[in-house]
Design a protein around this motif. Structure first.
Motif, PDB file in Angstrom:
ATOM      1  N   SER A 241       0.809  -1.216   0.000  1.00  0.00           N
ATOM      2  CA  SER A 241       0.000   0.000   0.000  1.00  0.00           C
ATOM      3  C   SER A 241       0.842   1.265   0.000  1.00  0.00           C
ATOM      4  CB  SER A 241      -0.926   0.013   1.220  1.00  0.00           C
ATOM      5  OG  SER A 241      -0.172  -0.069   2.426  1.00  0.00           O
ATOM      6  N   SER A 242       2.170   1.135   0.038  1.00  0.00           N
ATOM      7  CA  SER A 242       3.048   2.301   0.079  1.00  0.00           C
ATOM      8  C   SER A 242       2.933   3.097  -1.217  1.00  0.00           C
ATOM      9  CB  SER A 242       4.503   1.869   0.271  1.00  0.00           C
ATOM     10  OG  SER A 242       5.376   2.950   0.018  1.00  0.00           O
ATOM     11  N   PRO A 243       2.522   4.357  -1.155  1.00  0.00           N
ATOM     12  CA  PRO A 243       2.432   5.152  -2.383  1.00  0.00           C
ATOM     13  C   PRO A 243       3.791   5.390  -3.022  1.00  0.00           C
ATOM     14  CG  PRO A 243       1.966   6.496  -0.437  1.00  0.00           C
ATOM     15  CD  PRO A 243       2.048   5.090   0.028  1.00  0.00           C
ATOM     16  N   LEU A 244       4.851   5.393  -2.221  1.00  0.00           N
ATOM     17  CA  LEU A 244       6.181   5.585  -2.783  1.00  0.00           C
ATOM     18  C   LEU A 244       6.578   4.411  -3.666  1.00  0.00           C
ATOM     19  CD1 LEU A 244       8.737   7.228  -3.033  1.00  0.00           C
ATOM     20  CD2 LEU A 244       9.559   6.216  -0.895  1.00  0.00           C
ATOM     21  N   VAL A 245       6.283   3.194  -3.214  1.00  0.00           N
ATOM     22  CA  VAL A 245       6.577   2.016  -4.027  1.00  0.00           C
ATOM     23  C   VAL A 245       5.749   2.053  -5.312  1.00  0.00           C
ATOM     24  CG1 VAL A 245       6.493  -0.507  -4.130  1.00  0.00           C
ATOM     25  CG2 VAL A 245       7.216   0.632  -2.020  1.00  0.00           C
ATOM     26  N   GLY A 246       4.493   2.463  -5.196  1.00  0.00           N
ATOM     27  CA  GLY A 246       3.657   2.581  -6.378  1.00  0.00           C
ATOM     28  C   GLY A 246       4.194   3.589  -7.374  1.00  0.00           C
ATOM     29  N   ALA A 247       4.784   4.664  -6.867  1.00  0.00           N
ATOM     30  CA  ALA A 247       5.340   5.695  -7.741  1.00  0.00           C
ATOM     31  C   ALA A 247       6.627   5.247  -8.412  1.00  0.00           C
ATOM     32  CB  ALA A 247       5.598   6.964  -6.936  1.00  0.00           C
ATOM     33  N   LEU A 248       7.371   4.368  -7.751  1.00  0.00           N
ATOM     34  CA  LEU A 248       8.669   3.960  -8.282  1.00  0.00           C
ATOM     35  C   LEU A 248       8.537   3.213  -9.605  1.00  0.00           C
ATOM     36  CD1 LEU A 248      10.676   2.875  -5.094  1.00  0.00           C
ATOM     37  CD2 LEU A 248      11.131   4.808  -6.620  1.00  0.00           C
ATOM     38  N   GLY A 249       7.444   2.463  -9.781  1.00  0.00           N
ATOM     39  CA  GLY A 249       7.249   1.772 -11.046  1.00  0.00           C
ATOM     40  C   GLY A 249       7.225   2.747 -12.212  1.00  0.00           C
ATOM     41  N   ALA A 250       6.416   3.805 -12.089  1.00  0.00           N
ATOM     42  CA  ALA A 250       6.340   4.817 -13.138  1.00  0.00           C
ATOM     43  C   ALA A 250       7.659   5.559 -13.278  1.00  0.00           C
ATOM     44  CB  ALA A 250       5.208   5.795 -12.842  1.00  0.00           C
ATOM     45  N   PHE A 251       8.308   5.859 -12.160  1.00  0.00           N
ATOM     46  CA  PHE A 251       9.572   6.594 -12.204  1.00  0.00           C
ATOM     47  C   PHE A 251      10.647   5.786 -12.925  1.00  0.00           C
ATOM     48  CE2 PHE A 251      13.714   7.750 -10.349  1.00  0.00           C
ATOM     49  CZ  PHE A 251      13.753   9.086 -10.732  1.00  0.00           C
ATOM     50  N   VAL A 252      10.750   4.498 -12.619  1.00  0.00           N
ATOM     51  CA  VAL A 252      11.739   3.646 -13.285  1.00  0.00           C
ATOM     52  C   VAL A 252      11.446   3.557 -14.780  1.00  0.00           C
ATOM     53  CG1 VAL A 252      12.594   1.271 -13.491  1.00  0.00           C
ATOM     54  CG2 VAL A 252      12.317   2.304 -11.235  1.00  0.00           C
ATOM     55  N   ALA A 253      10.178   3.330 -15.139  1.00  0.00           N
ATOM     56  CA  ALA A 253       9.818   3.180 -16.549  1.00  0.00           C
ATOM     57  C   ALA A 253      10.104   4.457 -17.334  1.00  0.00           C
ATOM     58  CB  ALA A 253       8.339   2.798 -16.667  1.00  0.00           C
ATOM     59  N   PHE A 254       9.608   5.582 -16.839  1.00  0.00           N
ATOM     60  CA  PHE A 254       9.771   6.819 -17.603  1.00  0.00           C
ATOM     61  C   PHE A 254      11.199   7.366 -17.502  1.00  0.00           C
ATOM     62  CE2 PHE A 254       5.092   6.955 -16.692  1.00  0.00           C
ATOM     63  CZ  PHE A 254       4.731   6.588 -17.978  1.00  0.00           C
ATOM     64  N   SER A 290       5.941 -11.338 -13.143  1.00  0.00           N
ATOM     65  CA  SER A 290       5.947 -10.736 -11.810  1.00  0.00           C
ATOM     66  C   SER A 290       4.603 -10.892 -11.124  1.00  0.00           C
ATOM     67  CB  SER A 290       6.320  -9.250 -11.905  1.00  0.00           C
ATOM     68  OG  SER A 290       5.258  -8.475 -12.429  1.00  0.00           O
ATOM     69  N   VAL A 291       3.509 -10.763 -11.881  1.00  0.00           N
ATOM     70  CA  VAL A 291       2.169 -10.927 -11.296  1.00  0.00           C
ATOM     71  C   VAL A 291       1.909 -12.387 -10.968  1.00  0.00           C
ATOM     72  CG1 VAL A 291      -0.305 -10.655 -11.710  1.00  0.00           C
ATOM     73  CG2 VAL A 291       1.280  -8.881 -12.473  1.00  0.00           C
ATOM     74  N   GLY A 292       2.304 -13.283 -11.876  1.00  0.00           N
ATOM     75  CA  GLY A 292       2.067 -14.699 -11.652  1.00  0.00           C
ATOM     76  C   GLY A 292       2.827 -15.266 -10.469  1.00  0.00           C
ATOM     77  N   THR A 293       4.042 -14.731 -10.228  1.00  0.00           N
ATOM     78  CA  THR A 293       4.878 -15.241  -9.124  1.00  0.00           C
ATOM     79  C   THR A 293       4.899 -14.299  -7.926  1.00  0.00           C
ATOM     80  OG1 THR A 293       6.873 -14.191 -10.042  1.00  0.00           O
ATOM     81  CG2 THR A 293       6.375 -16.449 -10.745  1.00  0.00           C
ATOM     82  N   VAL A 294       4.197 -13.161  -8.047  1.00  0.00           N
ATOM     83  CA  VAL A 294       4.197 -12.109  -7.007  1.00  0.00           C
ATOM     84  C   VAL A 294       5.655 -11.750  -6.651  1.00  0.00           C
ATOM     85  CG1 VAL A 294       3.120 -11.335  -4.866  1.00  0.00           C
ATOM     86  CG2 VAL A 294       2.102 -13.211  -6.131  1.00  0.00           C
ATOM     87  N   SER A 295       6.424 -11.420  -7.683  1.00  0.00           N
ATOM     88  CA  SER A 295       7.842 -11.090  -7.526  1.00  0.00           C
ATOM     89  C   SER A 295       8.065  -9.607  -7.813  1.00  0.00           C
ATOM     90  CB  SER A 295       8.695 -11.945  -8.467  1.00  0.00           C
ATOM     91  OG  SER A 295      10.029 -11.485  -8.492  1.00  0.00           O
ATOM     92  N   LEU A 296       8.415  -8.850  -6.773  1.00  0.00           N
ATOM     93  CA  LEU A 296       8.662  -7.419  -6.949  1.00  0.00           C
ATOM     94  C   LEU A 296       9.901  -7.147  -7.805  1.00  0.00           C
ATOM     95  CD1 LEU A 296       7.207  -4.854  -6.115  1.00  0.00           C
ATOM     96  CD2 LEU A 296       8.703  -4.713  -4.109  1.00  0.00           C
ATOM     97  N   LEU A 298      10.981  -8.800 -10.342  1.00  0.00           N
ATOM     98  CA  LEU A 298      10.558  -8.954 -11.735  1.00  0.00           C
ATOM     99  C   LEU A 298       9.762  -7.742 -12.211  1.00  0.00           C
ATOM    100  CD1 LEU A 298       9.443 -12.682 -12.297  1.00  0.00           C
ATOM    101  CD2 LEU A 298      11.416 -11.486 -13.257  1.00  0.00           C
ATOM    102  N   LEU A 299       8.972  -7.164 -11.313  1.00  0.00           N
ATOM    103  CA  LEU A 299       8.194  -5.979 -11.675  1.00  0.00           C
ATOM    104  C   LEU A 299       9.111  -4.812 -11.998  1.00  0.00           C
ATOM    105  CD1 LEU A 299       5.441  -4.669 -12.040  1.00  0.00           C
ATOM    106  CD2 LEU A 299       5.458  -4.104  -9.609  1.00  0.00           C
ATOM    107  N   TRP A 300      10.171  -4.615 -11.188  1.00  0.00           N
ATOM    108  CA  TRP A 300      11.120  -3.529 -11.481  1.00  0.00           C
ATOM    109  C   TRP A 300      11.852  -3.804 -12.788  1.00  0.00           C
ATOM    110  CZ3 TRP A 300       8.690  -0.494  -8.914  1.00  0.00           C
ATOM    111  CH2 TRP A 300       8.496  -0.544  -7.542  1.00  0.00           C
ATOM    112  N   GLY A 301      12.171  -5.065 -13.047  1.00  0.00           N
ATOM    113  CA  GLY A 301      12.787  -5.410 -14.328  1.00  0.00           C
ATOM    114  C   GLY A 301      11.869  -5.116 -15.492  1.00  0.00           C
ATOM    115  N   ALA A 302      10.582  -5.418 -15.306  1.00  0.00           N
ATOM    116  CA  ALA A 302       9.595  -5.122 -16.342  1.00  0.00           C
ATOM    117  C   ALA A 302       9.532  -3.624 -16.612  1.00  0.00           C
ATOM    118  CB  ALA A 302       8.227  -5.642 -15.910  1.00  0.00           C
TER     119      ALA A 302
END
Length: 389
Positions: A241-254, A290-296, A298-302
């Motif tokens: 639920s951490s909003p910072l973790v949620g933001a990091l996905g977009a930050f890494v991608a962009f 990452s979704v199938g294995t619930v692996s964070l 993998l999500l950052w790699g994606a």
């Protein structure tokens, strides 16, 4: 004011517009928890933004060529200020949706005008700096906006209020600053006629344009993924639920997209599109994993591969198309390209939201990732089949 000061200020305003566009990403799950609305409303809020932005680009994209840059910039920044105020006082998700529509119109109206003004205000001996700024600002602004909102949301007691209050001040300052910025375009007749959307693809680039479409759809679906869907996936699947973790996905991608765009100017456009579409496909496959294995991790790699892919493909597509058309043909060409791209962004978000209520977040996310991977692979094949451009 002097043109160099105007260049710096309008460049900052362009980044600020995109920072505001990226800021809702980590805040939407907070609204969902506070107001208790269904998850599909989150994707609706993102989808209507993309559709409104598209309509604004098509209708007022060339208006500043006729009435001047400054009036359109002032109007767009003023409308963006209205959107920030709506977000600031919003008591329900309905207000957020309305604010996103207003924000989409403002962003669409501002995008081409601010880009043109930045290039025109750049010092004569540094025109490439203006072009570089217009190329990097969209992705950089979206990433910075998500991170900015995520940090405030993580540590501020009233996260949403703090984010929108800061942006209200920024947009107010930008609107006032633009009032005294030098005008760079000479007004000319035809303002009303320019409001009629014109989409066209010159015959000599139709094959090249068609080969870019799968990859461009993949680019904008990837933007939908990290701006509109990942925060929901983190909360529902990863139980984060951490909003910072949620933001990091977009930050890494962009952030990855920005870096790739900045440092690949020497790469041939076709090779860049091929690498970009491959990156999009790899990112989508990693996301499904990452979704199938619930692996964070993998999500950052994606996010890293998908972001690098979107930056590479978009840069390769624009660099391949622009030199092949006459200056007077570019507006219609890019209107057509953005029509497809933003429809892909908005429609994919809304459809994903509808499926959440039927199949759940996990199945929706895996399905979205699979479709994105297939679209990106189609982009690889379409690019590989074309030997030039």
């Amino acid at each position: 004011m002097s043109r160099p000061v105007g260049f710096a200020g309008i460049s900052a305003a362009m980044v600020a517009i995109l920072v505001a566009a990226g800021s809702p990403t980590p805040l939407l799950p907070i609204y969902e928890k506070a107001w208790g609305f269904p998850p599909w409303m989150l994707t609706l809020a993102f989808g209507v933004y993309a559709i409104a932005l598209l309509i604004a680009i098509l209708v007022v994209g060339s208006l500043s060529d006729h009435v001047g840059r400054r009036p359109v910039m002032v109007g767009a920044l003023g409308l963006e200020l209205v959107a920030m105020v709506v977000f600031l006082v919003a008591p329900s998700i309905g207000w957020i949706v309305v604010g996103r529509v207003v924000q989409g119109i403002a962003t669409g109206a501002a995008s081409s005008t601010l880009s043109a003004a930045v290039v025109e205000l750049a010092p004569d001996h540094r025109k490439k700096l203006g072009a570089l700024m217009t190329g990097m600002a969209p992705l950089a602004g979206l990433g910075i906006g998500a991170l900015f909102a995520g940090v405030l949301a993580q540590f501020a007691s009233d996260a949403a209020f703090a984010v929108w209050l800061v942006l209200v001040v920024v947009m107010a300052a930008g609107t006032v600053f633009t009032l005294v910025t030098p005008e760079t375009a000479t007004p000319k007749p035809g303002a009303l006629a320019s409001l009629v959307p014109r989409v066209s693809v010159p015959p000599r680039v139709r094959t090249l344009f068609a080969s870019t479409l799968p990859g461009m759809i993949g680019v904008f679906m990837t933007m939908t993924l990290y701006m509109g869907l990942v925060p929901t996936v983190l909360a529902a699947v990863f139980k984060i639920s951490s909003p910072l973790v949620g933001a990091l996905g977009a930050f890494v991608a962009f952030g990855a997209g920005t870096v790739v765009s900045a440092f690949t100017s020497a790469v041939h456009p076709r090779r860049l599109r091929l690498l970009g579409a491959t990156g999009l496909a790899v990112g989508a496959i990693l996301f499904v994993g990452s979704v199938g294995t619930v692996s964070l991790p993998l999500l950052w790699g994606a996010a890293l591969f998908g972001g690098a892919g979107l930056g590479a493909f978009f840069s390769g597509a624009t660099r391949g198309l622009v030199p092949e058309v006459e200056p007077h043909e570019r507006a219609g060409l890019f209107a057509t390209l953005y029509l497809v791209a933003y429809l892909a962004m908005g429609v994919s978000a809304i459809v994903a939201g509808l499926f959440v209520g039927v199949v759940g977040v996990t199945t929706m996310a895996i399905g979205f990732g699979v479709i994105l991977a297939l679209v990106a692979l189609a982009g690889v094949l379409a690019t590989a089949a074309r030997r030039a451009g």
